[in-house]
Design an enzyme around this catalytic site. Structure first.
Site, PDB file in Angstrom:
ATOM      1  N   TYR A  70       0.856  -1.188   0.000  1.00 43.62           N
ATOM      2  CA  TYR A  70       0.000   0.000   0.000  1.00 43.62           C
ATOM      3  C   TYR A  70       0.891   1.236   0.000  1.00 43.62           C
ATOM      4  O   TYR A  70       1.854   1.304   0.780  1.00 43.62           O
ATOM      5  CB  TYR A  70      -0.903   0.031   1.244  1.00 43.62           C
ATOM      6  CG  TYR A  70      -2.347  -0.182   0.886  1.00 43.62           C
ATOM      7  CD1 TYR A  70      -2.994   0.668  -0.003  1.00 43.62           C
ATOM      8  CD2 TYR A  70      -3.065  -1.253   1.418  1.00 43.62           C
ATOM      9  CE1 TYR A  70      -4.317   0.452  -0.355  1.00 43.62           C
ATOM     10  CE2 TYR A  70      -4.389  -1.466   1.075  1.00 43.62           C
ATOM     11  CZ  TYR A  70      -5.008  -0.608   0.182  1.00 43.62           C
ATOM     12  OH  TYR A  70      -6.315  -0.805  -0.165  1.00 43.62           O
ATOM     13  N   GLU A 105      -0.536   4.809  -0.554  1.00 43.23           N
ATOM     14  CA  GLU A 105      -1.331   6.011  -0.845  1.00 43.23           C
ATOM     15  C   GLU A 105      -0.488   7.260  -0.623  1.00 43.23           C
ATOM     16  O   GLU A 105       0.230   7.369   0.381  1.00 43.23           O
ATOM     17  CB  GLU A 105      -2.587   6.046   0.034  1.00 43.23           C
ATOM     18  CG  GLU A 105      -3.731   5.289  -0.619  1.00 43.23           C
ATOM     19  CD  GLU A 105      -4.821   4.903   0.339  1.00 43.23           C
ATOM     20  OE1 GLU A 105      -4.557   4.032   1.188  1.00 43.23           O
ATOM     21  OE2 GLU A 105      -5.923   5.475   0.230  1.00 43.23           O
ATOM     22  N   LYS A 138      -1.742   0.300 -25.116  1.00 43.83           N
ATOM     23  CA  LYS A 138      -2.148   0.160 -26.525  1.00 43.83           C
ATOM     24  C   LYS A 138      -0.890   0.224 -27.397  1.00 43.83           C
ATOM     25  O   LYS A 138      -0.037  -0.645 -27.269  1.00 43.83           O
ATOM     26  CB  LYS A 138      -3.184   1.245 -26.863  1.00 43.83           C
ATOM     27  CG  LYS A 138      -4.480   1.086 -26.027  1.00 43.83           C
ATOM     28  CD  LYS A 138      -5.550   2.037 -26.479  1.00 43.83           C
ATOM     29  CE  LYS A 138      -6.860   1.817 -25.737  1.00 43.83           C
ATOM     30  NZ  LYS A 138      -7.011   2.660 -24.552  1.00 43.83           N
ATOM     31  N   ARG A 167      -1.417  -2.729 -18.630  1.00 49.23           N
ATOM     32  CA  ARG A 167      -2.735  -2.079 -18.648  1.00 49.23           C
ATOM     33  C   ARG A 167      -2.761  -1.004 -17.578  1.00 49.23           C
ATOM     34  O   ARG A 167      -2.552  -1.287 -16.395  1.00 49.23           O
ATOM     35  CB  ARG A 167      -3.800  -3.137 -18.376  1.00 49.23           C
ATOM     36  CG  ARG A 167      -5.222  -2.676 -18.443  1.00 49.23           C
ATOM     37  CD  ARG A 167      -6.144  -3.875 -18.580  1.00 49.23           C
ATOM     38  NE  ARG A 167      -5.889  -4.551 -19.838  1.00 49.23           N
ATOM     39  CZ  ARG A 167      -6.410  -4.174 -21.014  1.00 49.23           C
ATOM     40  NH1 ARG A 167      -7.237  -3.162 -21.078  1.00 49.23           N
ATOM     41  NH2 ARG A 167      -6.104  -4.828 -22.122  1.00 49.23           N
TER      42      ARG A 167
END
Ligand code: DSN
Length: 428
Positions: free
Chosen positions: A51, A53, A226, A232
């Protein structure tokens, strides 16, 4: 013994089936690609356990020493790649990147103006069923009926009339060069903020084969999977003056813990995208797209906007007696993956459509070049001419499988060269 195979054989077998599907199919879906093995390795790493944040040096959790370094490297590489003043590498996807820009730049009810979905735009550019069309007042511009290209004079008239707070450029199904310089000037002249969404063309922009909007746009958003061929995920680039607003719009505004494994994978992809080998790959994508257009035109297919300047194009099937949906289904039976697509001013419903969208990033990644495009076009033609004939479609699928076996995705020399690139660039 493979641990996943032993402990979850059902899931393992689905992964194996998907791997076989990817190896055995011709993937012409313009938004998909095969990422590098090194990106897969970083994306599957134990950074998923962490984690973090916040941002490097300002986290809400302990134990962030190494992920701070990872994120800083990703940010620096993204800035270098796109000549950007500020980069936020935390968006989980392109939609989240766009949402964060709107959150940073707009108040609910403000007007945004983007390319209509039915003319090649994206849901998040103001479509009525998307947050961008429900939280904001959305005005859509389209393409010219004759040229099927953006009519910049008309667009400017619309900006003058509707005075949007944010002008959005970018597309999912538009095959011509976007004039970011002109769009930036239009926005500036009318006191409008300007966002360029380069999700589709990011690899071409990185390789300098499409104009880079960072000089003209207040905000640039992208995906990383892409043409850019990374994991992704999403990305936001901005001018320094918006850096703090953008960072706060991502966290705490719209996202929680960043996917540190994906950020590491983005860093790997950005390093590869900075190399001459990547530029050569992007050039081959363009050559293949243009060659495929020529081959399909030779077989009497109409191409929207009469061709392509990028990695994709739309085939208008309305004179061929088959809808986009039926074409997509027939091609899938023949081992060829495409996505159905509206054509501008389509008379069919969006679920049915009159066209298909074809892209070359994935087949180029597996080593196919211009000479192969004639074969690909012939299979597309034969499958569409025999869309009701399952026996014929099965026969094409077999040929496609044999052909694909000649271009394996994860065992070919150009992946070795990615390793060489990484050795040279990344290992001190
Ligand atoms: N879904 C993507 C595409 O196929 O173009 C856009 O987000």
């Amino acid at each position: 013994m493979n641990s996943l195979k032993m402990h979850d054989p059902i899931l393992f077998s689905l992964l194996e089936k998907e791997a076989a599907r990817q190896e055995g199919e011709l993937n012409l879906i313009a938004s998909e690609n095969y990422t590098w093995p090194e990106v897969l390795q970083a994306n599957a790493s134990l950074l998923t356990n962490k984690y973090a944040e916040g941002y490097p040096g300002k986290r809400y959790y302990g134990g962030c020493t190494f992920v701070d370094e990872v994120e800083t490297i990703a940010i620096e590489r993204a800035k270098e790649l796109f000549a950007a003043e500020h980069a936020n590498v935390q968006p989980h996807a392109g939609s989240q990147a766009n949402m964060a820009v709107y959150f940073a730049a707009l108040q609910p009810g403000d007007t945004i103006m983007g390319l209509s979905l039915s003319h090649g735009g994206h849901l998040t550019h103001g479509h009525s069923v998307n947050f961008s069309g429900t939280q904001y007042k959305s005005i859509s511009y389209g393409v010219d009926k004759e040229t099927e290209c953006i009519d910049y004079d008309n667009l400017e008239r619309m900006v003058e009339e509707h005075k949007p707070r944010l002008l959005v450029a970018g597309a999912s199904a538009y095959s011509r060069t976007l004039d970011f310089k002109r769009l930036g000037h239009i926005a500036k002249a009318h006191g409008t903020l300007f966002m360029a969404d380069i999700a589709h063309i990011a690899g071409l922009v990185a390789a300098k084969l499409h104009p880079n909007p960072t000089e003209y746009a207040d905000f640039v958003t992208s995906t990383t999977h892409k043409t850019l061929r990374g994991p992704r995920g999403g990305l936001i680039l901005s001018k320094n003056e918006y850096a703090e607003k953008i960072d706060r719009a991502i966290m705490p505004g719209t996202q929680g813990g960043p996917f540190m494994h994906t950020i590491a994978a983005k860093a790997v992809a950005f390093a590869i995208a900075l190399t001459p080998e990547f530029k050569a790959y992007q050039k081959r994508i363009l050559e293949n797209a243009q060659a495929l257009v020529t081959e399909l035109k030779n077989r009497h297919y109409r191409i929207v906007a009469d061709g392509t300047d990028n990695h994709l194009f739309i085939v208008d099937l309305s004179s061929k007696g088959i809808t986009g949906r039926a074409a997509e289904a027939a091609l899938e039976k023949a081992g060829i993956a495409v996505s159905r697509s509206c054509i501008p001013h389509d008379t069919q419903k969006p679920w049915i459509t009159s066209g298909i969208r074809i892209g070359t990033p994935a087949i180029t990644a597996r080593g196919m070049n211009v000479p192969e495009m004639a074969t690909v076009a012939e299979w597309i033609d034969q499958a569409l001419l025999n869309a009701e004939d399952d026996k014929k479609l099965r026969a094409i699928k077999q040929e496609v499988e044999h052909f694909c076996a000649l271009f394996p995705i994860y065992t070919q020399p150009h992946h070795m060269s990615a390793q060489t690139v990484l050795d040279k660039q990344l290992v001190p």
